[in-house]
Write a protein that holds these residues in place. Structure first.
Motif, PDB file in Angstrom:
ATOM      1  N   MET A   1      24.256  -6.536   4.808  1.00  0.00           N
ATOM      2  CA  MET A   1      23.824  -5.368   5.611  1.00  0.00           C
ATOM      3  C   MET A   1      22.693  -4.647   4.874  1.00  0.00           C
ATOM      4  O   MET A   1      22.800  -4.352   3.691  1.00  0.00           O
ATOM      5  CB  MET A   1      25.014  -4.421   5.797  1.00  0.00           C
ATOM      6  N   ASN A   2      21.569  -4.382   5.576  1.00  0.00           N
ATOM      7  CA  ASN A   2      20.477  -3.716   4.890  1.00  0.00           C
ATOM      8  C   ASN A   2      20.764  -2.230   4.714  1.00  0.00           C
ATOM      9  O   ASN A   2      21.659  -1.674   5.349  1.00  0.00           O
ATOM     10  CB  ASN A   2      19.147  -3.948   5.621  1.00  0.00           C
ATOM     11  N   GLN A   3      19.972  -1.618   3.855  1.00  0.00           N
ATOM     12  CA  GLN A   3      20.203  -0.215   3.486  1.00  0.00           C
ATOM     13  C   GLN A   3      20.097   0.715   4.682  1.00  0.00           C
ATOM     14  O   GLN A   3      20.902   1.634   4.845  1.00  0.00           O
ATOM     15  CB  GLN A   3      19.179   0.175   2.420  1.00  0.00           C
ATOM     16  N   GLY A   4      19.113   0.485   5.557  1.00  0.00           N
ATOM     17  CA  GLY A   4      18.937   1.341   6.718  1.00  0.00           C
ATOM     18  C   GLY A   4      20.125   1.276   7.663  1.00  0.00           C
ATOM     19  O   GLY A   4      20.591   2.296   8.165  1.00  0.00           O
ATOM     20  N   ARG A   5      20.632   0.063   7.920  1.00  0.00           N
ATOM     21  CA  ARG A   5      21.783  -0.099   8.819  1.00  0.00           C
ATOM     22  C   ARG A   5      23.015   0.583   8.250  1.00  0.00           C
ATOM     23  O   ARG A   5      23.798   1.194   8.979  1.00  0.00           O
ATOM     24  CB  ARG A   5      22.055  -1.598   9.017  1.00  0.00           C
ATOM     25  N   ASP A   6      23.205   0.479   6.947  1.00  0.00           N
ATOM     26  CA  ASP A   6      24.351   1.118   6.296  1.00  0.00           C
ATOM     27  C   ASP A   6      24.270   2.638   6.434  1.00  0.00           C
ATOM     28  O   ASP A   6      25.271   3.297   6.724  1.00  0.00           O
ATOM     29  CB  ASP A   6      24.386   0.730   4.814  1.00  0.00           C
ATOM     30  N   THR A   7      23.079   3.207   6.244  1.00  0.00           N
ATOM     31  CA  THR A   7      22.880   4.651   6.383  1.00  0.00           C
ATOM     32  C   THR A   7      23.190   5.098   7.807  1.00  0.00           C
ATOM     33  O   THR A   7      23.872   6.107   8.033  1.00  0.00           O
ATOM     34  CB  THR A   7      21.436   5.029   6.010  1.00  0.00           C
ATOM     35  N   ILE A   8      22.687   4.360   8.783  1.00  0.00           N
ATOM     36  CA  ILE A   8      22.904   4.697  10.189  1.00  0.00           C
ATOM     37  C   ILE A   8      24.388   4.648  10.538  1.00  0.00           C
ATOM     38  O   ILE A   8      24.917   5.551  11.214  1.00  0.00           O
ATOM     39  CB  ILE A   8      22.109   3.740  11.088  1.00  0.00           C
ATOM     40  N   GLU A   9      25.093   3.639  10.075  1.00  0.00           N
ATOM     41  CA  GLU A   9      26.519   3.513  10.369  1.00  0.00           C
ATOM     42  C   GLU A   9      27.323   4.638   9.720  1.00  0.00           C
ATOM     43  O   GLU A   9      28.300   5.117  10.296  1.00  0.00           O
ATOM     44  CB  GLU A   9      27.037   2.150   9.921  1.00  0.00           C
ATOM     45  N   VAL A 219      15.117   7.202  10.052  1.00  0.00           N
ATOM     46  CA  VAL A 219      15.431   6.073   9.176  1.00  0.00           C
ATOM     47  C   VAL A 219      14.825   4.788   9.732  1.00  0.00           C
ATOM     48  O   VAL A 219      14.167   4.027   9.012  1.00  0.00           O
ATOM     49  CB  VAL A 219      16.960   5.914   9.013  1.00  0.00           C
ATOM     50  N   GLU A 220      15.035   4.554  11.023  1.00  0.00           N
ATOM     51  CA  GLU A 220      14.566   3.306  11.646  1.00  0.00           C
ATOM     52  C   GLU A 220      13.051   3.201  11.642  1.00  0.00           C
ATOM     53  O   GLU A 220      12.488   2.111  11.487  1.00  0.00           O
ATOM     54  CB  GLU A 220      15.086   3.212  13.076  1.00  0.00           C
ATOM     55  N   ASN A 221      12.357   4.327  11.815  1.00  0.00           N
ATOM     56  CA  ASN A 221      10.902   4.320  11.935  1.00  0.00           C
ATOM     57  C   ASN A 221      10.171   4.843  10.699  1.00  0.00           C
ATOM     58  O   ASN A 221       8.951   4.999  10.717  1.00  0.00           O
ATOM     59  CB  ASN A 221      10.480   5.138  13.158  1.00  0.00           C
ATOM     60  N   GLU A 222      10.950   5.118   9.655  1.00  0.00           N
ATOM     61  CA  GLU A 222      10.402   5.570   8.368  1.00  0.00           C
ATOM     62  C   GLU A 222       9.456   6.759   8.528  1.00  0.00           C
ATOM     63  O   GLU A 222       8.360   6.799   7.969  1.00  0.00           O
ATOM     64  CB  GLU A 222       9.684   4.403   7.665  1.00  0.00           C
ATOM     65  N   TYR A 235       7.024  12.862  18.121  1.00  0.00           N
ATOM     66  CA  TYR A 235       8.469  12.773  18.352  1.00  0.00           C
ATOM     67  C   TYR A 235       9.100  14.159  18.410  1.00  0.00           C
ATOM     68  O   TYR A 235       9.893  14.464  19.305  1.00  0.00           O
ATOM     69  CB  TYR A 235       9.122  11.947  17.245  1.00  0.00           C
ATOM     70  N   LEU A 236       8.741  15.019  17.461  1.00  0.00           N
ATOM     71  CA  LEU A 236       9.330  16.356  17.396  1.00  0.00           C
ATOM     72  C   LEU A 236       8.900  17.229  18.571  1.00  0.00           C
ATOM     73  O   LEU A 236       9.677  18.045  19.065  1.00  0.00           O
ATOM     74  CB  LEU A 236       8.970  17.024  16.070  1.00  0.00           C
ATOM     75  N   GLN A 237       7.677  17.052  19.031  1.00  0.00           N
ATOM     76  CA  GLN A 237       7.220  17.803  20.200  1.00  0.00           C
ATOM     77  C   GLN A 237       8.010  17.412  21.445  1.00  0.00           C
ATOM     78  O   GLN A 237       8.420  18.275  22.233  1.00  0.00           O
ATOM     79  CB  GLN A 237       5.722  17.551  20.431  1.00  0.00           C
TER      80      GLN A 237
END
Length: 248
Positions: A1-9, A219-222, A235-237
Motif C-alpha cells: 500500500m502506498n503512503q498516500g493510500r494509507d493516509t487517505i484510509e 493528498v491525491e493531487n499534491e 479548488y478552494l474557490q
C-alpha cells in the motif's frame, strides 16, 4: 500500500467510526430519556468534532513530513509552521541573557530553504502535542478557521454563517454539561431541543465531511506544493461556493 493510500484510509476510517457513534446514540432516544440522550449526544458530538479535526490534521502533516519535501517547494503555510517551531526553540532555551538564541535562530532560519519539512516522530499519535495543531480544548469556529489556514486549506469566510451552530449551540451548551451543571429540562440555561441538536449534528458532520474530502484531495493531487498553487486556488474557490450554497 502506498503512503498516500494509507493516509487517505486513516482519515476516512477515523471519520467513519466517529459519525457512526453519534448517529447510533441518537437512535436510543425515547420520550422518557430525551434530555439524557441530548446531553450525552452533545458531549459525544463535540468530542468527535474536536478529535477528528485534530487527528486528521496531524495525519496530513505527518504524510507530508514522511515525503521529505524541501520546505522551499511547499506552500507558505508550511514555511510558517517551520518558522513557528524555530521561534519556540528560542523561547525554550535557557540562554536568555546572551545573543546565542538570536544568532542560532537566524542561522536556522536562513538555512530552512535547504531543509525538508518535518514533524516529530509519531506526531499523529501524540495526544499532548499542541505545537502546531492546537484546538485549545474548545474548538470554536474561529479556532477551526485558524486551523484551516495552518493546514493551507482556507475557505474560512464561507462558514461564517454557522457560528451560532458551533459557538452557541454546540460549544455553549456542551460547556454547561461538561462543567457539571444540573440540567433536567430544556430552558433558558440549556437551549437545545432534540430537533436543534440534529441540526447541529448535520452542520458538524458536513464540516467534518468537507474537511476529510479536502485533505484527501490535497493528498491525491499534491496541492501542498507551491507549484500547484493555481490548481489549489481554483479548488478552494469552487469549494467556498459549494459551502455557501449548502450553508446559507
Amino acid at each position: 500500500m502506498n503512503q498516500g493510500r494509507d493516509t487517505i484510509e486513516r482519515i476516512e476510517s477515523d471519520l467513519g467510526w466517529r459519525k457512526k457513534e453519534v448517529s447510533n446514540l441518537l437512535l436510543l432516544e425515547k420520550q422518557d430519556n430525551q434530555i439524557l440522550i441530548i446531553k450525552s449526544t452533545l458531549l459525544l458530538l463535540y468530542s468527535h468534532w474536536e478529535g477528528f479535526i485534530k487527528n486528521a490534521c496531524k495525519v496530513y502533516l505527518e504524510h507530508i513530513s514522511n515525503k521529505k519535501i524541501n520546505i522551499n517547494d511547499l506552500t507558505e503555510n508550511f514555511k510558517a509552521i517551520t518558522l513557528k517551531g524555530l521561534i519556540l526553540e528560542v523561547y525554550k532555551s535557557s540562554e536568555t541573557l546572551t545573543l546565542s538564541n538570536e544568532l542560532n535562530f537566524l542561522q536556522n532560519f536562513n538555512g530552512t530553504k535547504s531543509k525538508v519539512f518535518s514533524v516529530k516522530k509519531n506526531f499523529s499519535k501524540s495526544e499532548k502535542d499542541k505545537s502546531i495543531i492546537n484546538t485549545k480544548d474548545n474548538l470554536s469556529l474561529n479556532v477551526f478557521k485558524s486551523i484551516l489556514r495552518i493546514i493551507g486549506i482556507d475557505y474560512s469566510d464561507s462558514i461564517d454563517t454557522k457560528s451560532a451552530f458551533i459557538d452557541e449551540k454546540l460549544l455553549g451548551n456542551r460547556n454547561k454539561v461538561a462543567h457539571g451543571n444540573k440540567i433536567e429540562s430544556i430552558d433558558e440555561d440549556f437551549d437545545l431541543s432534540l430537533d436543534e441538536l440534529k441540526k447541529v449534528k448535520d452542520v458538524v458532520f458536513y464540516l467534518m465531511d468537507n474537511f476529510s474530502d479536502d485533505l484527501i484531495y490535497f493528498v491525491e493531487n499534491e496541492l501542498y506544493f507551491e507549484s500547484n498553487k493555481n490548481t489549489t486556488d481554483e479548488y478552494l474557490q469552487e469549494k467556498a461556493k459549494k459551502i455557501r450554497s449548502h450553508l446559507p
